[in-house]
Design a protein around this motif. Structure first.
Motif, PDB file in Angstrom:
ATOM      1  N   HIS A   1      62.712  82.352  70.003  1.00 36.62           N
ATOM      2  CA  HIS A   1      64.043  81.717  70.082  1.00 36.62           C
ATOM      3  C   HIS A   1      64.948  82.433  71.077  1.00 36.62           C
ATOM      4  N   THR A   2      64.911  83.767  71.057  1.00 35.32           N
ATOM      5  CA  THR A   2      65.799  84.530  71.948  1.00 35.32           C
ATOM      6  C   THR A   2      65.193  84.706  73.338  1.00 35.32           C
ATOM      7  N   GLU A  50      58.786  84.877  65.497  1.00 35.15           N
ATOM      8  CA  GLU A  50      59.423  83.568  65.678  1.00 35.15           C
ATOM      9  C   GLU A  50      60.796  83.723  66.337  1.00 35.15           C
ATOM     10  N   ARG A  51      61.555  84.721  65.876  1.00 30.89           N
ATOM     11  CA  ARG A  51      62.880  84.960  66.475  1.00 30.89           C
ATOM     12  C   ARG A  51      62.748  85.342  67.945  1.00 30.89           C
TER      13      ARG A  51
END
Ligand SMILES: CC(C)(COP(=O)(O)OP(=O)(O)OC[C@H]1O[C@@H](n2cnc3c(N)ncnc32)[C@H](O)[C@@H]1OP(=O)(O)O)[C@@H](O)C(=O)NCCC(=O)NCCS
Length: 171
Positions: free
Chosen positions: A64-65, A60-61
């Protein structure tokens, strides 16, 4: 940003969907990571539900990044998760990215990985501003070498540790 991709059916295998992972995938991940072959050829392992949540959090991160676009691969009309496909972009604005993948033991031998890899590669090279894609596998991992070849990744060179680096370029 999230993305969902589709791969058409072939005469011998159903269509595929590549979609971001979600919280409903915990149980499937725990089951899939029991497979010794998967554990042999991958470095990040899931041991239990807590581990699966931690693994999902990393994916998930990544969205985002923009540094790791990670997909669950599903086969039409078949239950469960068939595979994992990820585009790693250490520099999200850079011209290069790496690919990583596995297919769950129950879904192997049906071309899931090469078809999903080809689809993600075309998407990355045509819409993502990327010029070339790389993938690295252990020289002893013949099945992964076959996947690379079927998805048009040519063997570029052998790294000092003996691993094979394959490359696919924008054209
Ligand atoms: C490598 C891997 C991703 C291949 O995925 P797949 O969806 O089964 O891909 P394919 O169906 O195209 O099969 C690729 C090769 O696997 C082998 N294979 C075929 N059926 C198989 C089965 N039931 N079980 C294991 N390997 C099989 C064959 O050598 C095949 O090549 P071929 O089609 O030229 O005969 C999968 O075996 C896997 O996840 N292995 C463990 C993790 C791994 O190695 N990941 C890659 C790290 S670089």
């Amino acid at each position: 940003m999230t993305v969902t991709l589709r791969v058409d059916a072939t005469p011998t295998a159903g269509a595929l969907t590549l979609r971001p992972w979600n919280a409903g995938d915990v149980e499937a991940l725990v089951e899939i990571y029991r497979d010794p072959a998967l554990r042999r050829w991958t470095s990040l392992h899931v041991e239990n539900a807590e581990g699966a949540k931690w693994w999902l959090n990393i994916q998930e991160r990544g969205w985002h990044t923009g540094k790791r676009l990670s997909f669950a691969v599903l086969e039409d009309d078949l239950p469960g998760v068939a595979g994992y496909m990820a585009l790693r972009r250490p520099d999200p604005r850079g011209p290069a990215a790496g690919l990583a993948y596995w297919t769950a033991a129950h879904a192997r031998g049906r071309g899931v990985a090469p078809r999903a890899l080809d689809c993600l590669s075309i998407w990355a090279l045509t819409t993502g501003g990327l010029r070339h894609l790389e993938l690295i596998h252990d020289a002893a991992n013949d099945a992964s070498c076959r996947v690379a070849g079927k998805a048009s990744f040519r063997l570029h060179h052998t790294l000092p540790d003996g691993s094979h680096l394959h490359m696919r370029e924008y054209c």
